[in-house]
Design an enzyme around this catalytic site. Structure first.
Site, mmCIF file in Angstrom:
data_model
loop_
_atom_site.group_PDB
_atom_site.id
_atom_site.type_symbol
_atom_site.label_atom_id
_atom_site.label_comp_id
_atom_site.label_asym_id
_atom_site.label_seq_id
_atom_site.Cartn_x
_atom_site.Cartn_y
_atom_site.Cartn_z
ATOM 1 N N GLU A 22 26.727 28.280 43.065
ATOM 2 C CA GLU A 22 27.575 29.276 42.412
ATOM 3 C C GLU A 22 27.704 28.990 40.915
ATOM 4 O OE1 GLU A 22 30.932 30.884 45.262
ATOM 5 O OE2 GLU A 22 30.897 28.684 45.271
ATOM 6 N N TYR A 54 43.031 49.511 25.555
ATOM 7 C CA TYR A 54 42.365 49.157 26.809
ATOM 8 C C TYR A 54 41.108 48.345 26.526
ATOM 9 C CZ TYR A 54 44.983 53.389 28.245
ATOM 10 O OH TYR A 54 45.938 54.337 28.458
ATOM 11 N N GLU A 74 41.514 31.248 41.886
ATOM 12 C CA GLU A 74 42.898 31.262 41.438
ATOM 13 C C GLU A 74 43.011 30.834 39.978
ATOM 14 O OE1 GLU A 74 42.905 30.483 45.896
ATOM 15 O OE2 GLU A 74 41.677 29.917 44.184
ATOM 16 N N LYS A 100 35.738 38.794 44.888
ATOM 17 C CA LYS A 100 34.504 38.006 44.961
ATOM 18 C C LYS A 100 33.737 38.490 46.197
ATOM 19 C CE LYS A 100 32.913 33.195 44.802
ATOM 20 N NZ LYS A 100 33.359 31.788 44.764
#
Length: 122
Positions: A22, A54, A74, A100
């Site tokens: 990953e 934005y 997290e 994810k």
């Protein structure tokens, strides 16, 4: 009164995760943001200076998410929340959802992720 600006479905390729591959290859993440602020001035004035851009929020969130490779989703979501609150004084609180969808889980699933809500300290 608290109003909400939302930005949904920001796609970002990043290298977060516990597994070695990953952090080497990376994968696609999807971020949703809810920004809690008072929009009473901008709803009357029609001036960008009375609200939050934005585009600037997306740029800030993307940089915070991509600049460091985190092991935990997290922590990556926390970095986004911290960066938004630090960069935009008008935002009282932020809700960050990080999806994810290609997490290395030995199961068939639609989505996995975290939702963090952080507020500005008084």
């Amino acid at each position: 009164m608290t109003d909400t600006i939302f930005i949904k479905g920001v796609l970002i390729h990043a290298r977060h995760g516990v597994m070695e591959h990953e952090s080497e290859v990376g994968q696609r993440f999807v971020i949703d943001l809810e920004l809690y602020t008072d929009l009473s001035d901008s709803s009357r004035s029609d001036r960008l200076a009375d609200t939050v851009s934005y585009s600037d929020v997306v740029e800030t969130a993307t940089a915070a998410f991509k600049d460091t490779n985190y092991r935990l989703l997290e922590r990556a979501a926390g970095a986004v929340a911290d960066a938004i609150l630090a960069s935009f004084a008008r935002i009282r609180a932020v809700k960050v959802t990080v999806h994810k969808p290609h997490a290395p889980i030995a199961a068939i699933f639609e989505d996995v992720g975290v939702v963090l809500t952080r507020s500005r300290h008084p």
